[in-house]
Design a protein around this motif. Structure first.
Motif, PDB file in Angstrom:
ATOM      1  N   GLY A  19       0.774  -1.242   0.000  1.00  0.00           N
ATOM      2  CA  GLY A  19       0.000   0.000   0.000  1.00  0.00           C
ATOM      3  C   GLY A  19       0.803   1.288   0.000  1.00  0.00           C
ATOM      4  N   TYR A  20       2.113   1.200  -0.110  1.00  0.00           N
ATOM      5  CA  TYR A  20       2.937   2.410  -0.179  1.00  0.00           C
ATOM      6  C   TYR A  20       2.903   2.935  -1.603  1.00  0.00           C
ATOM      7  N   ARG A  21       2.800   4.250  -1.728  1.00  0.00           N
ATOM      8  CA  ARG A  21       2.709   4.888  -3.033  1.00  0.00           C
ATOM      9  C   ARG A  21       3.879   5.849  -3.218  1.00  0.00           C
ATOM     10  N   PRO A  22       4.345   5.984  -4.472  1.00  0.00           N
ATOM     11  CA  PRO A  22       5.451   6.921  -4.724  1.00  0.00           C
ATOM     12  C   PRO A  22       5.087   8.325  -4.262  1.00  0.00           C
ATOM     13  N   THR A  23       6.078   8.993  -3.734  1.00  0.00           N
ATOM     14  CA  THR A  23       5.905  10.368  -3.257  1.00  0.00           C
ATOM     15  C   THR A  23       7.129  11.170  -3.689  1.00  0.00           C
ATOM     16  N   PRO A  24       7.008  12.471  -3.801  1.00  0.00           N
ATOM     17  CA  PRO A  24       8.198  13.260  -4.148  1.00  0.00           C
ATOM     18  C   PRO A  24       9.300  13.031  -3.113  1.00  0.00           C
ATOM     19  N   PRO A  25      10.544  13.059  -3.559  1.00  0.00           N
ATOM     20  CA  PRO A  25      11.658  12.877  -2.623  1.00  0.00           C
ATOM     21  C   PRO A  25      11.665  13.959  -1.552  1.00  0.00           C
ATOM     22  N   TYR A  26      12.002  13.561  -0.362  1.00  0.00           N
ATOM     23  CA  TYR A  26      12.085  14.484   0.766  1.00  0.00           C
ATOM     24  C   TYR A  26      13.544  14.564   1.211  1.00  0.00           C
ATOM     25  N   PRO A  27      13.914  15.634   1.919  1.00  0.00           N
ATOM     26  CA  PRO A  27      15.297  15.765   2.372  1.00  0.00           C
ATOM     27  C   PRO A  27      15.694  14.595   3.270  1.00  0.00           C
ATOM     28  N   PRO A  28      16.869  14.091   3.097  1.00  0.00           N
ATOM     29  CA  PRO A  28      17.987  14.557   2.264  1.00  0.00           C
ATOM     30  C   PRO A  28      18.076  13.864   0.911  1.00  0.00           C
ATOM     31  N   PHE A  29      16.976  13.271   0.433  1.00  0.00           N
ATOM     32  CA  PHE A  29      17.014  12.447  -0.775  1.00  0.00           C
ATOM     33  C   PHE A  29      16.588  13.172  -2.050  1.00  0.00           C
ATOM     34  N   GLU A  30      16.250  14.458  -1.982  1.00  0.00           N
ATOM     35  CA  GLU A  30      15.680  15.149  -3.129  1.00  0.00           C
ATOM     36  C   GLU A  30      16.614  15.232  -4.336  1.00  0.00           C
ATOM     37  N   ASN A  31      17.904  15.105  -4.134  1.00  0.00           N
ATOM     38  CA  ASN A  31      18.842  15.163  -5.266  1.00  0.00           C
ATOM     39  C   ASN A  31      19.571  13.848  -5.499  1.00  0.00           C
ATOM     40  N   GLU A  32      19.066  12.770  -4.912  1.00  0.00           N
ATOM     41  CA  GLU A  32      19.696  11.452  -5.054  1.00  0.00           C
ATOM     42  C   GLU A  32      19.032  10.705  -6.214  1.00  0.00           C
ATOM     43  N   VAL A  33      19.771  10.494  -7.285  1.00  0.00           N
ATOM     44  CA  VAL A  33      19.193   9.859  -8.475  1.00  0.00           C
ATOM     45  C   VAL A  33      18.834   8.391  -8.239  1.00  0.00           C
ATOM     46  N   ALA A  34      19.483   7.735  -7.286  1.00  0.00           N
ATOM     47  CA  ALA A  34      19.214   6.319  -7.029  1.00  0.00           C
ATOM     48  C   ALA A  34      18.145   6.115  -5.952  1.00  0.00           C
ATOM     49  N   SER A  35      17.531   7.191  -5.477  1.00  0.00           N
ATOM     50  CA  SER A  35      16.533   7.100  -4.408  1.00  0.00           C
ATOM     51  C   SER A  35      15.112   7.172  -4.938  1.00  0.00           C
ATOM     52  N   LEU A  36      14.257   6.357  -4.324  1.00  0.00           N
ATOM     53  CA  LEU A  36      12.819   6.409  -4.555  1.00  0.00           C
ATOM     54  C   LEU A  36      12.157   6.565  -3.197  1.00  0.00           C
ATOM     55  N   CYS A  37      11.171   7.445  -3.106  1.00  0.00           N
ATOM     56  CA  CYS A  37      10.476   7.666  -1.842  1.00  0.00           C
ATOM     57  C   CYS A  37       9.019   7.229  -1.964  1.00  0.00           C
ATOM     58  N   TYR A  38       8.514   6.685  -0.865  1.00  0.00           N
ATOM     59  CA  TYR A  38       7.156   6.163  -0.798  1.00  0.00           C
ATOM     60  C   TYR A  38       6.526   6.611   0.505  1.00  0.00           C
ATOM     61  N   ALA A  39       5.186   6.583   0.546  1.00  0.00           N
ATOM     62  CA  ALA A  39       4.481   6.918   1.780  1.00  0.00           C
ATOM     63  C   ALA A  39       3.167   6.138   1.812  1.00  0.00           C
ATOM     64  N   LYS A  40       2.644   5.999   3.030  1.00  0.00           N
ATOM     65  CA  LYS A  40       1.370   5.291   3.229  1.00  0.00           C
ATOM     66  C   LYS A  40       0.644   5.929   4.398  1.00  0.00           C
ATOM     67  N   ASP A  41      -0.648   6.188   4.202  1.00  0.00           N
ATOM     68  CA  ASP A  41      -1.488   6.632   5.307  1.00  0.00           C
ATOM     69  C   ASP A  41      -1.947   5.393   6.066  1.00  0.00           C
ATOM     70  N   LEU A  42      -1.835   5.435   7.380  1.00  0.00           N
ATOM     71  CA  LEU A  42      -2.204   4.301   8.231  1.00  0.00           C
ATOM     72  C   LEU A  42      -3.615   4.513   8.776  1.00  0.00           C
ATOM     73  N   TYR A  43      -4.368   3.446   8.858  1.00  0.00           N
ATOM     74  CA  TYR A  43      -5.742   3.534   9.360  1.00  0.00           C
ATOM     75  C   TYR A  43      -5.973   2.502  10.429  1.00  0.00           C
TER      76      TYR A  43
END
Length: 150
Positions: A126-150
């Motif tokens: 259930g994690y979905r791609p999200t824009p990179p957050y610091p300190p990963f915003e300029n890391e080409v090999a990084s992918l960021c994900y997030a999930k709302d918990l219920y």
């Protein structure tokens, strides 16, 4: 699926088994990414869950508070010899439960572009791609994900 002999235990980031596991994880990532690997120190407030099978530590996951209601998954790792048993799902369920019990309603994480198994695990959970957050915003090999918990 029930895995016999599995034990989950809350431990500090200084626990020797966690230090061994996170060191192994960082070495594996360094071998995979080389100089492209972002080196991020752990926040002192990170709490770890240690996973053992028949008493032997085989995995861990950290939960770092970021902001009210927001946590970050850190250093999730299962040793190569214990992969394919569903232990990563056990760790992910455990960290989500810990986040909810701590009042967190959203989790985020960073993984690498070459970690296809991790990407599949997170998206299937259930994690979905999200824009990179610091300190990963300029890391080409990084992918960021997030999930709302219920």
């Amino acid at each position: 699926m029930v895995i016999e002999g599995v034990e989950l235990r809350a431990v500090p980031p200084t626990d020797p088994a966690v230090l061994d596991l996170t060191t192994a994880q960082q070495a594996e990532l360094a071998a995979m990414y080389g100089a492209d690997q972002p080196l991020v120190a752990l926040h002192p407030d990170v709490a770890f869950t240690l996973l053992a099978v028949d008493g032997a530590p085989v995995g861990c996951v950290g939960l770092q508070p970021v902001a009210p209601g927001l946590g970050e998954i850190k250093r999730m790792y299962v040793v190569p010899s214990a992969r394919g048993w569903g232990l990563s799902r056990v760790l992910l369920d455990a960290v989500e439960a810990a986040a909810l019990s701590s009042g967190m309603t959203r989790l985020r994480l960073e993984t690498g572009t070459k970690q296809v198994e991790a990407i599949a695990l997170y998206t299937n959970h259930g994690y979905r791609p999200t824009p990179p957050y610091p300190p990963f915003e300029n890391e080409v090999a990084s992918l960021c994900y997030a999930k709302d918990l219920y």
